[in-house]
Scaffold this motif. Structure first.
Motif, mmCIF file in Angstrom:
data_model
loop_
_atom_site.group_PDB
_atom_site.id
_atom_site.type_symbol
_atom_site.label_atom_id
_atom_site.label_comp_id
_atom_site.label_asym_id
_atom_site.label_seq_id
_atom_site.Cartn_x
_atom_site.Cartn_y
_atom_site.Cartn_z
ATOM 1 N N GLU B 167 -2.792 -8.211 -3.062
ATOM 2 C CA GLU B 167 -3.748 -7.649 -3.622
ATOM 3 C C GLU B 167 -5.002 -7.787 -2.922
ATOM 4 O O GLU B 167 -5.209 -8.834 -2.578
ATOM 5 C CB GLU B 167 -3.847 -8.147 -5.077
ATOM 6 C CG GLU B 167 -2.848 -7.674 -5.945
ATOM 7 C CD GLU B 167 -2.824 -8.061 -7.236
ATOM 8 O OE1 GLU B 167 -1.891 -8.062 -8.251
ATOM 9 O OE2 GLU B 167 -3.981 -9.011 -7.651
ATOM 10 N N ARG B 267 -2.967 -5.766 -14.755
ATOM 11 C CA ARG B 267 -1.940 -5.394 -13.513
ATOM 12 C C ARG B 267 -0.700 -5.906 -13.789
ATOM 13 O O ARG B 267 -0.670 -7.133 -14.591
ATOM 14 C CB ARG B 267 -2.626 -6.112 -12.342
ATOM 15 C CG ARG B 267 -2.862 -5.184 -11.118
ATOM 16 C CD ARG B 267 -3.431 -5.805 -9.973
ATOM 17 N NE ARG B 267 -4.819 -5.125 -9.825
ATOM 18 C CZ ARG B 267 -5.605 -5.555 -9.036
ATOM 19 N NH1 ARG B 267 -5.445 -6.382 -8.216
ATOM 20 N NH2 ARG B 267 -6.785 -4.707 -8.684
ATOM 21 N N TYR B 282 4.245 -7.257 -8.956
ATOM 22 C CA TYR B 282 2.890 -7.180 -9.479
ATOM 23 C C TYR B 282 2.930 -8.361 -10.544
ATOM 24 O O TYR B 282 1.914 -8.507 -11.280
ATOM 25 C CB TYR B 282 2.210 -6.137 -9.928
ATOM 26 C CG TYR B 282 1.997 -4.988 -8.940
ATOM 27 C CD1 TYR B 282 1.656 -5.327 -7.885
ATOM 28 C CD2 TYR B 282 2.506 -3.742 -9.354
ATOM 29 C CE1 TYR B 282 1.407 -4.516 -6.625
ATOM 30 C CE2 TYR B 282 2.232 -2.505 -8.166
ATOM 31 C CZ TYR B 282 1.697 -3.066 -6.762
ATOM 32 O OH TYR B 282 1.555 -2.222 -5.956
#
Ligand code: SF4
Lengths: 236, 619
Positions: B167, B267, B282
């Motif tokens: 990320e 997320r 994720y």
């Protein structure tokens, strides 16, 4: 209350389309916190209409939209508010209250002022000579052009649609009939001139700038052109 | 005044010139002489698509918060401008300054789907940057790739100097600080790359060599530079309430695909569907604070003037404060703001909310059962039972909806004729539910069940990464099985069926699990004119086949081969949190059609807890 807004479309913004201008203003009005009225229903939209769309690539300092708002500050306040939320190329010039029953900006549109000049690099070899010939051409009684309708090709005389024409300093000022019945685009006059000489007009040759749009408050016998903004009055 | 990179004539001879102006409301303009780093951030597709991507907006915000950095946007010039730029030798430019990308310090490319790979080459090529990282000089920008596709970056490894795995909010500051320091000290490109290799999440492909076995599989990947770590661990932002998020999103002039502001509520996903790469890479799930979201929603709407806000997450229904945020949006939306709520599970709550924000008669409800039979759904760990689906549908029908969209996958491992036909039967039973639930006099038109299937593509870091794919003919046969079954259903008049192209599936499959050898096929296809492959009207499968043949690439090696559980995969050097052992366990359970509970019901020990936060530490 119905408000008529006059604005410019210049610089890089000449490359954004008519629908984009509409979308742009919808958001400007929201950012500026204008009390714009919405239609009813599940996906309400702002009550807003625009005058004759400008073709891509043209510039203008005389564009109009009509909106409906539930309240308004003074014209000066509203101008400042909107201009704080626009971008380079679009400037709001006037904010005027329309009288009840006024035609909307599209329906009332009858004539427009333009200036036309050559894009650098596209000028005819002898510019002075060009303008002299062009003026003579426009001075004829009749300028016949072919108009493609749905079924056939028609010959029409565009001369009566040219209300004014003045050449100065390398550009021409034209006032021409516009709107739904008789709509003359300035480039059509140039096209007719080039056709008469048997020459080719490059699609990029002309730089056309709209100055103002008018409505006609006269009768069949006499035109009385009033700029679209002058239909309304400033809010003090 | 800023001068546009394209002339009036050029802009007027292409479609939608507004794509290339870069002067939208809230675009960031800085003085280029007062910054140290110029960063061009690119979404390698056309403007309308690229502008709709939240990730870029977040990075744009983050980079531009830095005084010393100016981040600008770059998108793929559409075919018409592409041609013009080649003919007239116009270098690719960034939108805000209109300056050539070649003069930038960084070109960052977000890679969201495999079918954009030729567009990456287009962007490099038009910018005048050598396609291979190995050929670049001190004059060229550092080309860095990020996004979901870099969980297997190998097929495009040779085109990038760096990949950022994870990320963006996490390591970029460190990377840019190092760059600035190197630049100040006049250090070489190589010296910078060596320093970068030590930054968490950064992978420098040029520092590794691949040794292959005789059968073409990988023997091992070896670091050939002392600075290169053996594994690269993804980086994630643990605290999503203290990371950059746009307050003033850019407002495009033209209509773009996602014409709204987007609120990312969380997320990751707790569900653990075995086909879903996003759900794995994720991990762990991290939620955003409700107050953070309220503030951002208000700011974004106010500063953009947008008329629609959308919630974004992989599975919004799992967000703990969903009712809170939705009610907040409804109560505070003011006039003319639409709310869009994708990825909601259909139940009493969501139907109630939807009836408040959209026109029931015009809208449709969406289910994604993904597979037609319970056995198949258990195999992919889609923990949705037919009972739940049908009771959701019944509730919706009673509430006035009569249009349904159903999404399924075909070509899943262990799939049989019964599973394919099951898709049709499920749709048929749903139509029957409508006739049972809604009395004749209350029906408003015919119920419409729109079924669409895509073909399953095994993705890295998923439990189904070992699966075998099929030939295009076989995929199409499977779609026809569904289609034929549907024609025979009692309620066939209420059913519609559409399926995706099988050819694209094959290529995506090759790219998804490809190795470094695939790069030459991509390059050859690009040279032959393949571009905008994700656009059906542009996609030319025959050209791709020819390109692969010319460079001696065997498609079947990537798609049709049985992979053993012991095989070394091209992406094994990445530590994405989920361990290979967990994935193997899940693969074995899939083969037994056994479901695994979600993160909140019972932790599966996937490995993501090592990040030290999120759902793993909720209790
Ligand atoms: S460690 Fe457990 S709770 Fe955390 S993501 Fe993995 S399965 Fe879910």
């Amino acid at each position: 209350m119905k408000i008529r807004v006059k604005f410019t479309k210049e610089g890089d913004l000449k490359f954004i389309g008519h629908l984009d201008v509409m979308r742009f203003f919808q958001k400007v009005l929201r950012r500026a916190g204008v009390a714009i009225c919405y239609s009813a229903g599940f996906s309400p939209h702002q009550i807003m209409s625009f005058s004759a769309p400008l073709s891509l690539g043209l510039t203008s300092e005389g564009e109009y939209m009509d909106i409906e708002v539930s309240e308004s500050g003074s014209s000066a306040e509203m101008l400042a508010k909107l201009n704080a939320h626009t971008v380079d190329g679009i400037r709001v010039l006037s904010w005027r209250l329309l009288p009840d029953g006024a035609d909307n900006a599209m329906a009332g549109f009858a004539a427009a002022d333009y200036t036309v000049k050559f894009r650098p690099g596209y000028e005819p070899e002898d510019l002075a000579q060009f303008w002299t010939e062009f003026e003579a051409f426009c001075g004829q009684d009749e300028i016949m052009v072919e108009k493609q309708t749905k079924r056939s090709v028609k010959q029409i005389n565009i001369r009566p649609l040219i209300y004014q024409l003045k050449i100065s300093e390398g550009e021409v000022f034209m006032q021409v009939a516009s709107g739904s019945t008789n709509h003359l685009k300035p480039e059509m006059v140039f096209q007719a001139f080039y056709d008469s000489k048997g020459e080719e007009l490059s699609p990029f040759a002309l730089m056309i700038h709209r100055l103002e749009m008018y409505t006609d408050l006269g009768d069949e016998n006499e035109r009385k052109l009033v700029s679209l903004q002058d239909v309304g009055t400033d809010i003090l | 005044m800023r001068k546009l990179a394209l002339t009036d004539e050029q802009l007027l001879s292409i479609e939608k010139p507004a794509r290339y102006l870069g002067n939208e409301v809230n675009a960031v303009v800085k003085d280029k002489d007062s910054v140290d780093i110029r960063f061009a951030i690119c979404f390698p597709d056309v403007y309308e698509i690229g502008m709709s991507h939240l990730g870029i907006q977040i990075l744009y915000e983050m980079f531009n918060r830095r005084q010393d950095t100016w981040c600008e946007r770059v998108y793929s010039p559409w075919n018409d401008l592409d041609k013009l730029m080649r003919e007239e030798h116009i270098p690719l430019f960034a939108l805000e300054s209109q300056d050539p990308v070649k003069n930038f310090d960084f070109l960052g490319i977000t890679i969201q789907y495999e079918m954009c790979y030729t567009n990456i080459l287009q962007v490099l090529d038009l910018a005048g940057i050598p396609l291979s990282a190995a050929d670049r000089t001190e004059e060229d920008p550092i080309v860095i790739g990020g996004g979901p596709c870099v969980y297997n970056p190998e097929p495009i490894a040779e085109f990038f100097d760096l990949f950022y795995i994870g990320e963006g909010e996490t390591s970029y500051d460190e990377l840019l600080d190092i760059y600035k320091e190197c630049k100040k000290q006049g250090k070489s490109r190589r010296a910078f790359l060596e320093a970068a290799a030590g930054v968490p999440g950064i992978y420098v492909p040029g520092f590794y060599e691949i040794k292959y076995n005789e059968d073409g599989t990988i023997d091992e990947m070896v670091a050939i530079n002392d600075h290169a770590p053996a594994t690269v661990r993804k980086v994630i932002a643990l605290d999503l309430d203290h990371v950059p998020y746009p307050d003033k999103p850019i407002v495009p002039f033209m209509k773009v695909t996602q014409d709204r502001v987007v609120l990312e509520i969380q997320r990751g996903c707790i569900r653990g569907c075995r086909f879903c790469q996003a759900g794995m890479v994720y991990r762990p799930v991290r939620e955003r604070n409700i107050d953070f979201l309220k503030e951002k929603a208000a700011n974004m709407l106010k500063n953009s003037g947008q008329e629609e806000i959308s919630l974004s997450s992989l599975s919004s229904s799992d967000y703990s404060h969903l009712a809170d945020i939705v009610n907040f949006l409804i109560e505070n939306k003011g006039t003319g703001v639409n709310i869009s709520l994708p990825s909601l599970r259909i139940d009493a709550f969501s139907l109630d909310v939807m009836s408040k924000v959209q026109d029931v008669r015009k809208s449709s409800i969406t289910f994604a059962p993904e597979a037609g039979t319970q056995r198949m759904r258990d195999t992919i760990n889609k923990g949705l039972t037919e009972e739940v689906i049908m009771s959701g549908a019944a509730e919706a029908f009673r509430g006035g909806w009569n249009k349904v969209k159903l999404y399924f996958m075909l070509g899943l491992p262990t799939e049989t004729e019964a599973d394919m036909e099951g898709i049709s039967h499920l749709a048929n039973r749903m139509a029957a539910v409508y006739f049972d639930e809604v009395p004749k006099e209350k029906r408003n038109g015919r119920v419409q069940i729109n079924v669409s299937t895509s073909f399953f593509i095994p993705k890295p870091f998923t439990p189904l990464q070992w699966a075998v794919m099929y030939t295009p003919e076989e995929y199409e046969r499977r779609a026809r099985v569904v289609s034929t079954a549907m024609k025979g259903e009692l309620n066939h008049k209420s059913l519609r069926y559409a399926w995706h192209d099988a050819d694209v599936t094959i290529l995506e499959g090759v790219f998804a699990r490809g190795d470094r050898k695939v790069a030459k096929g991509i390059r050859r296809a690009y040279e032959m004119g393949c571009l905008f492959d994700s656009w059906t009207e542009n996609f030319d499968y025959q050209k791709w086949l020819k390109a692969f043949e010319e460079v001696g690439l065997d498609i079947d090696f990537y798609t049709m081969r049985e992979r053993s559980l012991e095989e070394v995969f091209p992406w094994d050097f990445i530590d994405a949190g989920v361990t290979k052992n967990f994935l193997k366990r899940e693969w074995n359970r899939a083969m037994e059609a056994k479901v695994s509970p979600n993160c909140r019901a019972q932790c599966q020990g996937c490995g993501a807890a090592t990040f030290g936060g999120g759902v793993c530490f909720e209790n």
